[in-house]
Design a protein around this motif. Structure first.
Motif, PDB file in Angstrom:
ATOM      1  N   PRO A 155       0.816  -1.231   0.000  1.00 30.52           N
ATOM      2  CA  PRO A 155       0.000   0.000   0.000  1.00 30.52           C
ATOM      3  C   PRO A 155       0.843   1.271   0.000  1.00 30.52           C
ATOM      4  O   PRO A 155       1.976   1.297   0.495  1.00 30.52           O
ATOM      5  CB  PRO A 155      -0.812  -0.118   1.299  1.00 30.52           C
ATOM      6  N   ARG A 156       0.246   2.322  -0.560  1.00 35.53           N
ATOM      7  CA  ARG A 156       0.837   3.662  -0.614  1.00 35.53           C
ATOM      8  C   ARG A 156      -0.225   4.636  -0.113  1.00 35.53           C
ATOM      9  O   ARG A 156      -1.291   4.745  -0.730  1.00 35.53           O
ATOM     10  CB  ARG A 156       1.245   4.011  -2.045  1.00 35.53           C
ATOM     11  N   VAL A 157       0.051   5.317   0.973  1.00 33.68           N
ATOM     12  CA  VAL A 157      -0.970   6.178   1.581  1.00 33.68           C
ATOM     13  C   VAL A 157      -0.473   7.612   1.705  1.00 33.68           C
ATOM     14  O   VAL A 157       0.662   7.850   2.100  1.00 33.68           O
ATOM     15  CB  VAL A 157      -1.387   5.649   2.967  1.00 33.68           C
ATOM     16  N   VAL A 158      -1.340   8.542   1.358  1.00 36.13           N
ATOM     17  CA  VAL A 158      -1.111   9.967   1.585  1.00 36.13           C
ATOM     18  C   VAL A 158      -2.117  10.401   2.643  1.00 36.13           C
ATOM     19  O   VAL A 158      -3.332  10.282   2.439  1.00 36.13           O
ATOM     20  CB  VAL A 158      -1.306  10.786   0.294  1.00 36.13           C
ATOM     21  N   PHE A 159      -1.615  10.898   3.760  1.00 40.43           N
ATOM     22  CA  PHE A 159      -2.491  11.226   4.882  1.00 40.43           C
ATOM     23  C   PHE A 159      -3.039  12.639   4.727  1.00 40.43           C
ATOM     24  O   PHE A 159      -2.796  13.517   5.558  1.00 40.43           O
ATOM     25  CB  PHE A 159      -1.742  11.027   6.193  1.00 40.43           C
ATOM     26  N   ALA A 160      -3.782  12.827   3.665  1.00 41.18           N
ATOM     27  CA  ALA A 160      -4.448  14.100   3.407  1.00 41.18           C
ATOM     28  C   ALA A 160      -5.817  14.059   4.091  1.00 41.18           C
ATOM     29  O   ALA A 160      -6.086  13.209   4.927  1.00 41.18           O
ATOM     30  CB  ALA A 160      -4.582  14.318   1.901  1.00 41.18           C
ATOM     31  N   ASP A 161      -6.700  14.981   3.734  1.00 39.72           N
ATOM     32  CA  ASP A 161      -8.045  15.004   4.307  1.00 39.72           C
ATOM     33  C   ASP A 161      -9.045  15.209   3.180  1.00 39.72           C
ATOM     34  O   ASP A 161      -9.197  16.319   2.699  1.00 39.72           O
ATOM     35  CB  ASP A 161      -8.145  16.142   5.327  1.00 39.72           C
ATOM     36  N   PRO A 162      -9.718  14.130   2.723  1.00 40.46           N
ATOM     37  CA  PRO A 162      -9.656  12.767   3.236  1.00 40.46           C
ATOM     38  C   PRO A 162      -8.386  12.036   2.771  1.00 40.46           C
ATOM     39  O   PRO A 162      -7.652  12.531   1.912  1.00 40.46           O
ATOM     40  CB  PRO A 162     -10.906  12.121   2.645  1.00 40.46           C
ATOM     41  N   GLU A 163      -8.169  10.861   3.359  1.00 40.18           N
ATOM     42  CA  GLU A 163      -6.966  10.095   3.026  1.00 40.18           C
ATOM     43  C   GLU A 163      -6.991   9.583   1.592  1.00 40.18           C
ATOM     44  O   GLU A 163      -8.057   9.362   1.001  1.00 40.18           O
ATOM     45  CB  GLU A 163      -6.814   8.919   3.989  1.00 40.18           C
ATOM     46  N   ILE A 164      -5.777   9.387   1.064  1.00 43.78           N
ATOM     47  CA  ILE A 164      -5.587   8.880  -0.295  1.00 43.78           C
ATOM     48  C   ILE A 164      -4.747   7.614  -0.190  1.00 43.78           C
ATOM     49  O   ILE A 164      -3.691   7.621   0.429  1.00 43.78           O
ATOM     50  CB  ILE A 164      -4.856   9.923  -1.159  1.00 43.78           C
ATOM     51  N   ALA A 165      -5.231   6.527  -0.765  1.00 49.48           N
ATOM     52  CA  ALA A 165      -4.512   5.261  -0.645  1.00 49.48           C
ATOM     53  C   ALA A 165      -4.543   4.524  -1.976  1.00 49.48           C
ATOM     54  O   ALA A 165      -5.479   4.663  -2.772  1.00 49.48           O
ATOM     55  CB  ALA A 165      -5.129   4.397   0.454  1.00 49.48           C
ATOM     56  N   ALA A 166      -3.504   3.723  -2.210  1.00 50.50           N
ATOM     57  CA  ALA A 166      -3.440   2.938  -3.441  1.00 50.50           C
ATOM     58  C   ALA A 166      -2.588   1.705  -3.206  1.00 50.50           C
ATOM     59  O   ALA A 166      -1.797   1.640  -2.258  1.00 50.50           O
ATOM     60  CB  ALA A 166      -2.860   3.774  -4.584  1.00 50.50           C
ATOM     61  N   ALA A 167      -2.767   0.726  -4.081  1.00 56.66           N
ATOM     62  CA  ALA A 167      -1.954  -0.487  -4.038  1.00 56.66           C
ATOM     63  C   ALA A 167      -1.916  -1.079  -5.436  1.00 56.66           C
ATOM     64  O   ALA A 167      -2.855  -0.917  -6.227  1.00 56.66           O
ATOM     65  CB  ALA A 167      -2.535  -1.505  -3.051  1.00 56.66           C
ATOM     66  N   GLY A 168      -0.817  -1.750  -5.751  1.00 56.44           N
ATOM     67  CA  GLY A 168      -0.714  -2.412  -7.046  1.00 56.44           C
ATOM     68  C   GLY A 168      -0.402  -1.461  -8.187  1.00 56.44           C
ATOM     69  O   GLY A 168       0.174  -0.391  -8.002  1.00 56.44           O
TER      70      GLY A 168
END
Length: 455
Positions: free
Chosen positions: A339-352
Protein backbone atom coordinates in the motif's frame (compact mmCIF):
# COMPACT_ATOMS: atom_id res chain seq x y z
CA UNK A 1 42.61 -3.04 17.69
CA UNK A 2 39.31 -3.65 15.95
CA UNK A 3 36.24 -5.24 17.50
CA UNK A 4 34.50 -8.10 15.69
CA UNK A 5 30.75 -8.67 15.37
CA UNK A 6 28.42 -11.07 13.65
CA UNK A 7 26.51 -8.18 12.06
CA UNK A 8 27.02 -4.44 11.76
CA UNK A 9 23.96 -2.32 10.95
CA UNK A 10 24.78 1.03 9.35
CA UNK A 11 21.85 3.34 10.03
CA UNK A 12 19.14 2.87 12.63
CA UNK A 13 16.00 4.09 10.97
CA UNK A 14 12.95 1.78 10.93
CA UNK A 15 14.61 -0.78 8.61
CA UNK A 16 17.81 -0.91 10.60
CA UNK A 17 15.87 -1.20 13.84
CA UNK A 18 13.82 -4.15 12.59
CA UNK A 19 16.90 -5.96 11.32
CA UNK A 20 18.89 -5.32 14.49
CA UNK A 21 16.06 -6.43 16.77
CA UNK A 22 15.55 -9.65 14.79
CA UNK A 23 19.25 -10.47 14.85
CA UNK A 24 19.64 -9.71 18.55
CA UNK A 25 16.67 -11.92 19.35
CA UNK A 26 18.42 -14.73 17.45
CA UNK A 27 21.49 -14.32 19.65
CA UNK A 28 23.77 -12.58 17.18
CA UNK A 29 26.48 -10.17 18.31
CA UNK A 30 25.41 -6.88 16.74
CA UNK A 31 26.94 -3.41 16.41
CA UNK A 32 24.63 -0.59 15.35
CA UNK A 33 25.82 2.73 13.93
CA UNK A 34 23.76 5.91 13.82
CA UNK A 35 25.12 9.36 12.98
CA UNK A 36 22.04 11.21 14.27
CA UNK A 37 19.14 9.70 16.25
CA UNK A 38 18.08 6.08 16.58
CA UNK A 39 14.72 5.90 14.86
CA UNK A 40 15.90 7.89 11.86
CA UNK A 41 14.11 10.37 9.63
CA UNK A 42 10.73 8.73 10.09
CA UNK A 43 10.65 8.91 13.87
CA UNK A 44 11.83 12.48 14.30
CA UNK A 45 11.32 14.54 11.15
CA UNK A 46 8.84 12.77 8.85
CA UNK A 47 6.22 10.04 9.40
CA UNK A 48 5.63 10.34 13.13
CA UNK A 49 5.56 14.14 13.53
CA UNK A 50 3.66 14.68 10.29
CA UNK A 51 0.90 12.21 11.13
CA UNK A 52 0.76 13.56 14.68
CA UNK A 53 0.11 17.14 13.55
CA UNK A 54 -2.30 16.05 10.80
CA UNK A 55 -4.58 14.31 13.28
CA UNK A 56 -6.04 17.34 15.18
CA UNK A 57 -7.31 19.15 12.07
CA UNK A 58 -8.61 15.84 10.74
CA UNK A 59 -10.56 15.38 13.97
CA UNK A 60 -11.93 18.91 13.67
CA UNK A 61 -13.08 18.18 10.13
CA UNK A 62 -14.81 15.03 11.38
CA UNK A 63 -16.68 17.07 14.00
CA UNK A 64 -17.66 19.72 11.45
CA UNK A 65 -19.04 17.07 9.09
CA UNK A 66 -20.83 14.90 11.64
CA UNK A 67 -24.45 15.61 12.53
CA UNK A 68 -25.27 16.98 15.97
CA UNK A 69 -21.80 17.87 17.24
CA UNK A 70 -19.86 21.12 17.15
CA UNK A 71 -17.21 23.24 18.82
CA UNK A 72 -13.96 21.52 17.92
CA UNK A 73 -11.02 23.89 17.60
CA UNK A 74 -7.34 23.22 16.91
CA UNK A 75 -4.63 24.55 19.20
CA UNK A 76 -1.17 24.66 17.67
CA UNK A 77 0.67 25.07 20.96
CA UNK A 78 -0.92 21.95 22.43
CA UNK A 79 -0.43 20.05 19.18
CA UNK A 80 3.24 21.03 19.03
CA UNK A 81 3.71 20.01 22.67
CA UNK A 82 2.28 16.56 21.97
CA UNK A 83 4.33 16.30 18.77
CA UNK A 84 7.48 17.03 20.74
CA UNK A 85 6.66 14.19 23.11
CA UNK A 86 6.08 11.89 20.13
CA UNK A 87 9.50 12.74 18.68
CA UNK A 88 11.10 12.32 22.13
CA UNK A 89 12.20 15.97 22.12
CA UNK A 90 14.83 14.88 19.58
CA UNK A 91 16.52 12.77 22.22
CA UNK A 92 17.26 9.10 21.62
CA UNK A 93 18.97 8.22 24.90
CA UNK A 94 16.21 5.79 25.84
CA UNK A 95 16.68 3.99 22.51
CA UNK A 96 20.46 3.88 22.97
CA UNK A 97 20.03 2.42 26.45
CA UNK A 98 17.42 -0.04 25.19
CA UNK A 99 19.68 -1.50 22.52
CA UNK A 100 22.58 -1.68 24.94
CA UNK A 101 20.35 -3.59 27.36
CA UNK A 102 19.52 -6.04 24.56
CA UNK A 103 23.22 -6.69 24.02
CA UNK A 104 23.98 -4.44 21.05
CA UNK A 105 27.02 -2.19 20.88
CA UNK A 106 25.72 1.27 19.96
CA UNK A 107 28.12 3.58 18.11
CA UNK A 108 26.82 7.12 17.62
CA UNK A 109 28.95 8.16 14.67
CA UNK A 110 28.89 8.00 10.88
CA UNK A 111 30.14 4.65 9.63
CA UNK A 112 32.25 4.24 6.52
CA UNK A 113 33.12 0.93 4.90
CA UNK A 114 36.88 0.64 4.39
CA UNK A 115 37.06 -2.91 3.04
CA UNK A 116 35.15 -6.20 2.97
CA UNK A 117 33.67 -6.55 6.44
CA UNK A 118 35.59 -3.51 7.69
CA UNK A 119 34.05 -0.34 9.12
CA UNK A 120 35.49 2.92 10.42
CA UNK A 121 33.46 5.25 12.66
CA UNK A 122 35.42 8.13 14.06
CA UNK A 123 38.47 6.60 15.72
CA UNK A 124 36.74 3.25 16.12
CA UNK A 125 37.46 0.27 13.87
CA UNK A 126 35.02 -2.61 13.59
CA UNK A 127 34.94 -5.83 11.59
CA UNK A 128 31.80 -7.84 10.94
CA UNK A 129 30.83 -11.06 9.23
CA UNK A 130 27.83 -9.27 7.70
CA UNK A 131 27.10 -5.61 7.02
CA UNK A 132 23.58 -4.22 6.58
CA UNK A 133 23.49 -0.82 4.86
CA UNK A 134 20.46 1.16 6.05
CA UNK A 135 21.68 4.73 5.61
CA UNK A 136 18.39 6.08 4.26
CA UNK A 137 18.03 9.15 2.09
CA UNK A 138 18.44 12.92 2.13
CA UNK A 139 16.09 15.68 1.01
CA UNK A 140 16.78 17.12 -2.42
CA UNK A 141 16.54 20.86 -3.00
CA UNK A 142 17.05 21.56 -6.71
CA UNK A 143 19.41 24.35 -7.79
CA UNK A 144 17.57 27.65 -7.66
CA UNK A 145 18.97 31.11 -8.28
CA UNK A 146 18.58 33.17 -5.11
CA UNK A 147 17.97 30.18 -2.85
CA UNK A 148 20.39 31.53 -0.27
CA UNK A 149 18.31 34.71 0.06
CA UNK A 150 15.04 33.13 1.16
CA UNK A 151 13.78 31.13 4.15
CA UNK A 152 13.87 27.60 2.79
CA UNK A 153 12.53 24.60 4.70
CA UNK A 154 12.44 20.87 4.10
CA UNK A 155 10.35 18.37 6.03
CA UNK A 156 12.77 18.71 8.96
CA UNK A 157 12.09 22.37 9.66
CA UNK A 158 8.39 22.00 8.83
CA UNK A 159 7.63 19.18 11.22
CA UNK A 160 9.71 20.45 14.12
CA UNK A 161 8.55 24.07 13.90
CA UNK A 162 7.56 25.70 17.17
CA UNK A 163 5.77 28.55 15.39
CA UNK A 164 3.85 28.26 12.13
CA UNK A 165 4.31 30.81 9.33
CA UNK A 166 1.45 32.96 8.15
CA UNK A 167 2.11 32.12 4.49
CA UNK A 168 3.91 29.22 2.87
CA UNK A 169 4.83 28.24 -0.66
CA UNK A 170 5.24 24.50 -1.10
CA UNK A 171 7.28 23.32 -4.07
CA UNK A 172 6.21 19.83 -5.16
CA UNK A 173 2.82 18.16 -5.47
CA UNK A 174 3.74 14.62 -4.48
CA UNK A 175 2.68 12.90 -1.26
CA UNK A 176 4.93 15.13 0.88
CA UNK A 177 3.64 18.31 -0.70
CA UNK A 178 0.00 17.29 -0.41
CA UNK A 179 0.32 16.23 3.23
CA UNK A 180 2.23 19.39 4.13
CA UNK A 181 -0.29 21.61 2.37
CA UNK A 182 -3.13 19.85 4.20
CA UNK A 183 -1.45 20.26 7.59
CA UNK A 184 -0.58 23.92 7.22
CA UNK A 185 -3.85 25.02 5.61
CA UNK A 186 -5.90 23.31 8.31
CA UNK A 187 -3.92 25.26 10.92
CA UNK A 188 -4.73 28.54 9.19
CA UNK A 189 -1.60 29.06 7.09
CA UNK A 190 -2.15 30.60 3.65
CA UNK A 191 -0.70 27.97 1.32
CA UNK A 192 0.34 28.07 -2.33
CA UNK A 193 1.23 24.69 -3.82
CA UNK A 194 3.46 24.78 -6.90
CA UNK A 195 3.85 21.63 -8.96
CA UNK A 196 5.58 21.23 -12.32
CA UNK A 197 3.40 18.26 -13.30
CA UNK A 198 -0.03 18.46 -14.86
CA UNK A 199 -1.67 16.73 -11.90
CA UNK A 200 -1.03 16.16 -8.22
CA UNK A 201 0.34 12.86 -6.89
CA UNK A 202 1.27 11.81 -10.40
CA UNK A 203 2.60 8.42 -9.31
CA UNK A 204 -1.07 7.38 -9.08
CA UNK A 205 -3.95 7.21 -11.54
CA UNK A 206 -5.11 10.55 -12.93
CA UNK A 207 -8.44 10.33 -11.11
CA UNK A 208 -6.63 10.29 -7.77
CA UNK A 209 -4.89 13.55 -8.63
CA UNK A 210 -8.19 15.10 -9.67
CA UNK A 211 -9.85 14.24 -6.37
CA UNK A 212 -6.84 15.40 -4.36
CA UNK A 213 -6.92 18.70 -6.28
CA UNK A 214 -10.62 19.13 -5.50
CA UNK A 215 -10.26 18.55 -1.77
CA UNK A 216 -7.17 20.73 -1.41
CA UNK A 217 -8.91 23.57 -3.19
CA UNK A 218 -11.87 23.18 -0.84
CA UNK A 219 -9.39 23.61 2.03
CA UNK A 220 -8.40 26.99 0.56
CA UNK A 221 -5.09 26.00 -1.00
CA UNK A 222 -3.92 27.90 -4.10
CA UNK A 223 -2.69 25.21 -6.54
CA UNK A 224 -0.43 26.06 -9.49
CA UNK A 225 0.03 23.09 -11.84
CA UNK A 226 2.43 22.94 -14.78
CA UNK A 227 4.51 25.53 -12.95
CA UNK A 228 8.05 25.60 -11.58
CA UNK A 229 10.14 27.86 -9.39
CA UNK A 230 12.41 29.87 -11.70
CA UNK A 231 14.22 32.18 -9.28
CA UNK A 232 14.07 33.28 -5.66
CA UNK A 233 14.72 36.57 -3.92
CA UNK A 234 14.02 38.35 -0.68
CA UNK A 235 12.08 41.59 -0.46
CA UNK A 236 11.97 42.86 3.09
CA UNK A 237 10.73 39.93 5.18
CA UNK A 238 9.12 38.21 2.18
CA UNK A 239 10.59 35.18 0.45
CA UNK A 240 9.63 35.60 -3.21
CA UNK A 241 9.43 32.78 -5.74
CA UNK A 242 9.27 33.75 -9.41
CA UNK A 243 7.27 31.19 -11.38
CA UNK A 244 7.46 29.90 -14.92
CA UNK A 245 5.73 27.32 -17.07
CA UNK A 246 7.40 24.13 -18.23
CA UNK A 247 8.26 26.02 -21.40
CA UNK A 248 10.08 28.69 -19.42
CA UNK A 249 7.43 31.39 -19.76
CA UNK A 250 7.06 33.71 -16.73
CA UNK A 251 3.73 33.33 -14.90
CA UNK A 252 4.07 35.75 -12.03
CA UNK A 253 5.43 35.34 -8.55
CA UNK A 254 4.28 34.42 -5.06
CA UNK A 255 5.39 35.79 -1.70
CA UNK A 256 5.55 33.86 1.56
CA UNK A 257 7.20 33.71 4.94
CA UNK A 258 8.76 30.32 4.15
CA UNK A 259 9.32 28.21 1.06
CA UNK A 260 9.01 24.47 1.70
CA UNK A 261 10.68 22.05 -0.68
CA UNK A 262 8.96 18.70 -1.12
CA UNK A 263 11.02 17.89 -4.19
CA UNK A 264 12.09 14.35 -3.49
CA UNK A 265 14.88 12.50 -1.77
CA UNK A 266 18.09 10.78 -2.83
CA UNK A 267 19.77 7.65 -1.39
CA UNK A 268 22.50 8.52 1.09
CA UNK A 269 25.48 6.68 -0.35
CA UNK A 270 28.04 9.32 -1.25
CA UNK A 271 31.39 9.12 0.47
CA UNK A 272 30.53 6.12 2.64
CA UNK A 273 32.92 3.68 0.97
CA UNK A 274 30.32 1.18 -0.14
CA UNK A 275 32.43 0.31 -3.19
CA UNK A 276 34.97 -1.27 -0.83
CA UNK A 277 32.40 -3.96 -0.06
CA UNK A 278 31.70 -4.68 -3.74
CA UNK A 279 28.46 -2.72 -3.69
CA UNK A 280 27.18 -1.35 -7.01
CA UNK A 281 25.18 1.85 -7.30
CA UNK A 282 22.44 2.60 -9.79
CA UNK A 283 21.92 5.70 -11.90
CA UNK A 284 20.42 7.64 -8.99
CA UNK A 285 22.98 6.55 -6.41
CA UNK A 286 20.83 3.73 -5.06
CA UNK A 287 22.38 0.50 -3.78
CA UNK A 288 21.49 -2.35 -6.11
CA UNK A 289 20.21 -5.46 -4.36
CA UNK A 290 18.83 -8.87 -5.27
CA UNK A 291 15.54 -10.39 -4.09
CA UNK A 292 17.09 -11.11 -0.68
CA UNK A 293 18.37 -7.52 -0.27
CA UNK A 294 21.92 -8.76 -0.91
CA UNK A 295 24.19 -6.00 -2.22
CA UNK A 296 27.49 -7.94 -2.25
CA UNK A 297 29.31 -10.72 -0.45
CA UNK A 298 27.91 -10.71 3.09
CA UNK A 299 26.65 -7.19 2.46
CA UNK A 300 22.97 -6.23 2.46
CA UNK A 301 20.99 -3.05 1.92
CA UNK A 302 17.50 -2.09 3.05
CA UNK A 303 15.18 0.91 2.99
CA UNK A 304 15.41 4.17 1.06
CA UNK A 305 19.05 3.56 0.17
CA UNK A 306 17.90 0.80 -2.24
CA UNK A 307 15.58 3.15 -4.13
CA UNK A 308 13.01 0.36 -4.54
CA UNK A 309 10.01 1.80 -2.66
CA UNK A 310 10.92 4.66 -0.32
CA UNK A 311 8.38 3.90 2.38
CA UNK A 312 8.92 3.13 6.06
CA UNK A 313 6.84 -0.05 5.86
CA UNK A 314 8.99 -1.28 2.96
CA UNK A 315 12.18 -0.56 4.91
CA UNK A 316 10.82 -2.61 7.81
CA UNK A 317 9.87 -5.43 5.43
CA UNK A 318 13.33 -5.42 3.88
CA UNK A 319 14.81 -5.46 7.38
CA UNK A 320 13.04 -8.77 7.95
CA UNK A 321 14.16 -10.07 4.55
CA UNK A 322 17.86 -9.26 5.14
CA UNK A 323 17.91 -10.48 8.74
CA UNK A 324 16.27 -13.77 7.83
CA UNK A 325 18.75 -14.32 4.99
CA UNK A 326 21.62 -13.80 7.42
CA UNK A 327 19.99 -16.22 9.85
CA UNK A 328 19.82 -18.93 7.21
CA UNK A 329 16.13 -18.83 6.48
CA UNK A 330 16.00 -16.82 3.24
CA UNK A 331 12.78 -15.83 1.52
CA UNK A 332 12.55 -13.52 -1.46
CA UNK A 333 11.08 -10.03 -1.19
CA UNK A 334 8.08 -9.25 -3.36
CA UNK A 335 6.74 -5.75 -3.80
CA UNK A 336 3.41 -6.24 -5.54
CA UNK A 337 0.38 -4.78 -3.81
CA UNK A 338 2.24 -2.91 -1.08
CA UNK A 339 0.00 0.00 0.00
CA UNK A 340 0.84 3.66 -0.61
CA UNK A 341 -0.97 6.18 1.58
CA UNK A 342 -1.11 9.97 1.59
CA UNK A 343 -2.49 11.23 4.88
CA UNK A 344 -4.45 14.10 3.41
CA UNK A 345 -8.05 15.00 4.31
CA UNK A 346 -9.66 12.77 3.24
CA UNK A 347 -6.97 10.09 3.03
CA UNK A 348 -5.59 8.88 -0.29
CA UNK A 349 -4.51 5.26 -0.65
CA UNK A 350 -3.44 2.94 -3.44
CA UNK A 351 -1.95 -0.49 -4.04
CA UNK A 352 -0.71 -2.41 -7.05
CA UNK A 353 -0.49 -1.11 -10.61
CA UNK A 354 -1.93 2.02 -12.14
CA UNK A 355 -3.82 1.73 -15.43
CA UNK A 356 -0.84 3.24 -17.26
CA UNK A 357 1.57 0.71 -15.71
CA UNK A 358 -0.69 -2.20 -16.59
CA UNK A 359 -1.05 -0.96 -20.15
CA UNK A 360 2.74 -0.67 -20.54
CA UNK A 361 3.02 -4.34 -19.53
CA UNK A 362 0.47 -5.42 -22.09
CA UNK A 363 -2.10 -6.55 -19.52
CA UNK A 364 -5.74 -6.62 -20.63
CA UNK A 365 -7.65 -4.77 -17.96
CA UNK A 366 -11.09 -3.89 -16.69
CA UNK A 367 -11.62 -0.91 -14.40
CA UNK A 368 -14.40 0.29 -12.16
CA UNK A 369 -14.89 3.44 -10.10
CA UNK A 370 -17.38 3.82 -7.29
CA UNK A 371 -18.82 6.95 -5.71
CA UNK A 372 -19.14 5.63 -2.17
CA UNK A 373 -22.03 7.92 -1.22
CA UNK A 374 -24.12 6.45 -4.03
CA UNK A 375 -23.28 2.83 -3.31
CA UNK A 376 -23.04 2.05 0.41
CA UNK A 377 -24.44 3.25 3.73
CA UNK A 378 -21.31 3.84 5.80
CA UNK A 379 -20.33 7.23 4.32
CA UNK A 380 -23.74 8.61 5.35
CA UNK A 381 -23.48 7.32 8.92
CA UNK A 382 -19.93 8.71 9.12
CA UNK A 383 -20.49 12.27 7.90
CA UNK A 384 -22.92 14.66 6.30
CA UNK A 385 -22.32 15.40 2.62
CA UNK A 386 -20.13 12.27 2.46
CA UNK A 387 -16.90 12.04 0.51
CA UNK A 388 -15.18 9.06 -1.04
CA UNK A 389 -14.34 7.12 -4.18
CA UNK A 390 -12.90 3.67 -4.83
CA UNK A 391 -11.23 2.51 -8.04
CA UNK A 392 -10.35 -1.07 -8.97
CA UNK A 393 -8.25 -2.49 -11.80
CA UNK A 394 -8.42 -6.16 -12.78
CA UNK A 395 -6.51 -8.46 -15.12
CA UNK A 396 -9.29 -9.76 -17.36
CA UNK A 397 -7.34 -12.85 -18.42
CA UNK A 398 -6.13 -13.97 -14.98
CA UNK A 399 -9.35 -12.76 -13.27
CA UNK A 400 -7.44 -11.19 -10.39
CA UNK A 401 -7.19 -7.71 -8.93
CA UNK A 402 -3.97 -5.92 -9.93
CA UNK A 403 -4.60 -2.36 -8.76
CA UNK A 404 -6.76 -0.28 -6.47
CA UNK A 405 -7.06 3.26 -5.19
CA UNK A 406 -9.28 4.94 -2.65
CA UNK A 407 -9.91 8.53 -1.64
CA UNK A 408 -12.05 8.85 1.46
CA UNK A 409 -12.13 8.79 5.25
CA UNK A 410 -9.70 6.24 6.72
CA UNK A 411 -8.78 4.99 3.23
CA UNK A 412 -5.33 4.09 4.55
CA UNK A 413 -6.98 1.49 6.77
CA UNK A 414 -9.32 -0.19 4.30
CA UNK A 415 -6.92 -0.22 1.31
CA UNK A 416 -5.33 -3.29 2.92
CA UNK A 417 -8.21 -5.44 1.71
CA UNK A 418 -7.10 -4.72 -1.86
CA UNK A 419 -3.42 -4.92 -0.94
CA UNK A 420 -3.77 -8.48 0.35
CA UNK A 421 -5.86 -9.53 -2.64
CA UNK A 422 -3.24 -8.16 -5.06
CA UNK A 423 -0.25 -9.67 -3.22
CA UNK A 424 -1.84 -13.12 -2.98
CA UNK A 425 -3.57 -12.99 -6.40
CA UNK A 426 -6.87 -13.98 -4.86
CA UNK A 427 -9.37 -14.88 -7.58
CA UNK A 428 -12.06 -12.25 -8.06
CA UNK A 429 -14.68 -14.95 -7.53
CA UNK A 430 -13.25 -15.49 -4.06
CA UNK A 431 -13.30 -11.77 -3.36
CA UNK A 432 -16.93 -11.60 -4.49
CA UNK A 433 -17.80 -14.32 -1.99
CA UNK A 434 -16.36 -12.30 0.92
CA UNK A 435 -18.95 -10.96 3.37
CA UNK A 436 -18.15 -7.50 4.75
CA UNK A 437 -19.46 -6.11 8.01
CA UNK A 438 -22.40 -3.72 7.60
CA UNK A 439 -22.05 -0.76 7.59
CA UNK A 440 -18.35 -0.34 6.76
CA UNK A 441 -16.28 1.15 3.98
CA UNK A 442 -15.14 -2.38 3.12
CA UNK A 443 -18.57 -3.02 1.61
CA UNK A 444 -17.53 -0.83 -1.31
CA UNK A 445 -15.30 -3.59 -2.64
CA UNK A 446 -18.25 -5.90 -3.22
CA UNK A 447 -20.11 -3.28 -5.23
CA UNK A 448 -17.04 -2.20 -7.21
CA UNK A 449 -16.02 -5.79 -8.00
CA UNK A 450 -19.48 -6.48 -9.42
CA UNK A 451 -19.06 -3.49 -11.76
CA UNK A 452 -15.94 -4.98 -13.38
CA UNK A 453 -16.46 -6.27 -16.91
CA UNK A 454 -14.14 -9.28 -17.05
CA UNK A 455 -15.18 -10.52 -20.51
Amino acid sequence: MSEHFDVAVLGMGPGGEVAAARLLKAGKKVAVFERELIGGECAYWACIPSKTVLRPPEARTEVQRAAGVSGAEVNWQETAKYRDSMIRDLNDQAQVDGYADEGAVVIKDEARITGPGQIQAGDREVTAEHIIIATGSDSVIPPLEGLDQITAWTNRETYTASTLPGRAVIIGGSAVGVETATFLARFGVKVTLVHRGERLIDREDARVGELAHQYLQEAGIDIRLGTSAARARRTGTDSIIELETRNGEPVGEVAADVVIFGTGRKPRTEGLGFEHAGVKLGDHGEVQVDEHCRAGDNTWAIGDVTGIMPFTHVAKYQGRIAADAILGRPHAATYGGIPRVVFADPEIAAAGLTHEQAESRGIRTAAAELDLAKAIARPWTYEQDPRGHLGLLADTDAKVLIGAWAVGPMAGEWIHHASLAIRTRLPIDTLLDQVAQFPTYHEAYQVALEKLDLH
